[in-house]
Design a protein around this motif. Structure first.
Motif, mmCIF file in Angstrom:
data_model
loop_
_atom_site.group_PDB
_atom_site.id
_atom_site.type_symbol
_atom_site.label_atom_id
_atom_site.label_comp_id
_atom_site.label_asym_id
_atom_site.label_seq_id
_atom_site.Cartn_x
_atom_site.Cartn_y
_atom_site.Cartn_z
ATOM 1 N N ILE A 79 0.824 -1.212 0.000
ATOM 2 C CA ILE A 79 0.000 0.000 0.000
ATOM 3 C C ILE A 79 0.859 1.264 0.000
ATOM 4 O O ILE A 79 0.606 2.201 -0.756
ATOM 5 N N LEU A 80 1.893 1.288 0.845
ATOM 6 C CA LEU A 80 2.659 2.520 1.035
ATOM 7 C C LEU A 80 4.027 2.534 0.356
ATOM 8 O O LEU A 80 4.656 3.593 0.274
ATOM 9 N N GLY A 81 4.488 1.390 -0.126
ATOM 10 C CA GLY A 81 5.835 1.314 -0.692
ATOM 11 C C GLY A 81 6.052 2.208 -1.893
ATOM 12 O O GLY A 81 7.027 2.965 -1.948
ATOM 13 N N ILE A 82 5.161 2.152 -2.862
ATOM 14 C CA ILE A 82 5.327 2.944 -4.078
ATOM 15 C C ILE A 82 5.157 4.441 -3.801
ATOM 16 O O ILE A 82 5.991 5.240 -4.238
ATOM 17 N N PRO A 83 4.113 4.873 -3.059
ATOM 18 C CA PRO A 83 4.034 6.313 -2.764
ATOM 19 C C PRO A 83 5.239 6.828 -1.974
ATOM 20 O O PRO A 83 5.743 7.920 -2.249
ATOM 21 N N LEU A 84 5.716 6.043 -1.011
ATOM 22 C CA LEU A 84 6.891 6.485 -0.252
ATOM 23 C C LEU A 84 8.144 6.489 -1.123
ATOM 24 O O LEU A 84 9.008 7.358 -0.957
ATOM 25 N N ALA A 85 8.250 5.555 -2.051
ATOM 26 C CA ALA A 85 9.393 5.554 -2.978
ATOM 27 C C ALA A 85 9.373 6.824 -3.832
ATOM 28 O O ALA A 85 10.423 7.426 -4.083
ATOM 29 N N VAL A 86 8.182 7.250 -4.266
ATOM 30 C CA VAL A 86 8.062 8.491 -5.038
ATOM 31 C C VAL A 86 8.478 9.682 -4.172
ATOM 32 O O VAL A 86 9.225 10.557 -4.610
ATOM 33 N N ILE A 87 7.993 9.719 -2.932
ATOM 34 C CA ILE A 87 8.332 10.829 -2.032
ATOM 35 C C ILE A 87 9.835 10.867 -1.761
ATOM 36 O O ILE A 87 10.465 11.930 -1.846
ATOM 37 N N TRP A 88 10.439 9.698 -1.440
ATOM 38 C CA TRP A 88 11.871 9.666 -1.167
ATOM 39 C C TRP A 88 12.678 9.999 -2.421
ATOM 40 O O TRP A 88 13.704 10.680 -2.342
ATOM 41 N N GLY A 89 12.235 9.511 -3.568
ATOM 42 C CA GLY A 89 12.913 9.856 -4.825
ATOM 43 C C GLY A 89 12.873 11.356 -5.066
ATOM 44 O O GLY A 89 13.874 11.975 -5.446
ATOM 45 N N PHE A 90 11.706 11.975 -4.843
ATOM 46 C CA PHE A 90 11.570 13.425 -5.011
ATOM 47 C C PHE A 90 12.464 14.159 -4.017
ATOM 48 O O PHE A 90 13.139 15.128 -4.377
ATOM 49 N N LEU A 91 12.473 13.708 -2.757
ATOM 50 C CA LEU A 91 13.276 14.377 -1.736
ATOM 51 C C LEU A 91 14.761 14.329 -2.087
ATOM 52 O O LEU A 91 15.454 15.358 -2.022
ATOM 53 N N PHE A 92 15.270 13.150 -2.462
ATOM 54 C CA PHE A 92 16.688 13.055 -2.790
ATOM 55 C C PHE A 92 17.020 13.781 -4.088
ATOM 56 O O PHE A 92 18.123 14.320 -4.237
ATOM 57 N N ALA A 93 16.085 13.825 -5.027
ATOM 58 C CA ALA A 93 16.296 14.637 -6.236
ATOM 59 C C ALA A 93 16.370 16.112 -5.864
ATOM 60 O O ALA A 93 17.212 16.853 -6.377
ATOM 61 N N LEU A 94 15.506 16.556 -4.952
ATOM 62 C CA LEU A 94 15.516 17.943 -4.489
ATOM 63 C C LEU A 94 16.820 18.272 -3.771
ATOM 64 O O LEU A 94 17.426 19.329 -4.006
ATOM 65 N N ILE A 95 17.280 17.366 -2.908
ATOM 66 C CA ILE A 95 18.548 17.584 -2.210
ATOM 67 C C ILE A 95 19.698 17.659 -3.210
ATOM 68 O O ILE A 95 20.564 18.543 -3.111
ATOM 69 N N SER A 96 19.721 16.757 -4.182
ATOM 70 C CA SER A 96 20.774 16.778 -5.204
ATOM 71 C C SER A 96 20.720 18.071 -6.005
ATOM 72 O O SER A 96 21.750 18.701 -6.259
ATOM 73 N N PHE A 97 19.510 18.472 -6.394
ATOM 74 C CA PHE A 97 19.347 19.707 -7.159
ATOM 75 C C PHE A 97 19.871 20.905 -6.375
ATOM 76 O O PHE A 97 20.619 21.731 -6.900
ATOM 77 N N CYS A 98 19.471 21.014 -5.108
ATOM 78 C CA CYS A 98 19.917 22.138 -4.275
ATOM 79 C C CYS A 98 21.432 22.119 -4.089
ATOM 80 O O CYS A 98 22.081 23.171 -4.138
ATOM 81 N N HIS A 99 21.981 20.942 -3.906
ATOM 82 C CA HIS A 99 23.425 20.846 -3.719
ATOM 83 C C HIS A 99 24.171 21.269 -4.980
ATOM 84 O O HIS A 99 25.131 22.035 -4.908
ATOM 85 N N ILE A 100 23.700 20.781 -6.130
ATOM 86 C CA ILE A 100 24.387 21.067 -7.393
ATOM 87 C C ILE A 100 24.201 22.522 -7.818
ATOM 88 O O ILE A 100 25.138 23.182 -8.242
ATOM 89 N N TRP A 101 22.979 23.045 -7.699
ATOM 90 C CA TRP A 101 22.668 24.365 -8.249
ATOM 91 C C TRP A 101 22.707 25.503 -7.238
ATOM 92 O O TRP A 101 22.626 26.670 -7.629
ATOM 93 N N ALA A 102 22.834 25.209 -5.939
ATOM 94 C CA ALA A 102 22.835 26.286 -4.950
ATOM 95 C C ALA A 102 24.013 26.193 -3.989
ATOM 96 O O ALA A 102 24.764 27.157 -3.839
ATOM 97 N N VAL A 103 24.194 25.062 -3.338
ATOM 98 C CA VAL A 103 25.195 24.955 -2.268
ATOM 99 C C VAL A 103 26.610 25.106 -2.815
ATOM 100 O O VAL A 103 27.379 25.956 -2.348
ATOM 101 N N VAL A 104 26.974 24.287 -3.791
ATOM 102 C CA VAL A 104 28.332 24.324 -4.328
ATOM 103 C C VAL A 104 28.649 25.684 -4.954
ATOM 104 O O VAL A 104 29.710 26.251 -4.668
ATOM 105 N N PRO A 105 27.765 26.277 -5.778
ATOM 106 C CA PRO A 105 28.082 27.617 -6.299
ATOM 107 C C PRO A 105 28.235 28.663 -5.197
ATOM 108 O O PRO A 105 29.102 29.539 -5.296
#
Length: 151
Positions: A79-105
């Motif tokens: 029931i919850l595996g796929i929705p949580l996988a989407v949420i965690w995927g989005f969260l880690f994509a957001l963290i990667s995006f922020c790190h690449i496009w904001a933190v390092v610059p």
């Protein structure tokens, strides 16, 4: 020809990263959950010597615990595996995006700017403090300290 071969290999490598096979037998290859959730019946329920229940109750309790834990986990993950996988995927994509496009610059920009400030600070220290401490050292060169032990 060699460039085309290299480009083809790069495409295959990129494709393999997104379509790699999943190991259905070993689902924790990096052992990140090694010390978590290893709860068996014996870890939760135990009867001390002298206070035993009926053997049938003990066997039924064991089977009920094991089967209900197994199927509850499967139901929750279904029931919850796929929705949580989407949420965690989005969260880690957001963290990667922020790190690449904001933190390092920001860090690189800060280091460039602080390098300029560091040069100005160093120049000020050498201009004002070096002569002061050099004069103080010349004043103190004639100071002699004598230690005597009195009885």
């Amino acid at each position: 020809m060699a460039e085309e071969q290299t480009e083809l290999e790069e495409r295959i490598i990129i494709k393999d990263q997104h379509t790699k096979e999943i190991d259905l037998v070993n689902r924790d290859p990096k052992r990140i959950n090694e010390d978590v959730v290893k709860v068996d019946f014996e870890d939760v329920i135990a009867e001390p010597v002298g206070t035993y229940s009926f053997d049938g109750v003990w066997k039924t309790s064991y089977t009920t615990f094991t089967v209900s834990k197994y199927w509850c986990y499967r139901l929750l993950s279904a029931i919850l595996g796929i929705p949580l996988a989407v949420i965690w995927g989005f969260l880690f994509a957001l963290i990667s995006f922020c790190h690449i496009w904001a933190v390092v610059p920001c860090i690189k920009s800060y280091l460039i700017e602080i390098q300029c400030v560091s040069r100005i600070y160093s120049l000020c220290i050498h201009t004002f403090c070096d002569p002061l401490f050099e004069a103080l050292s010349k004043i103190c060169t004639n100071v002699r300290v004598a230690l005597r032990k009195e009885v």
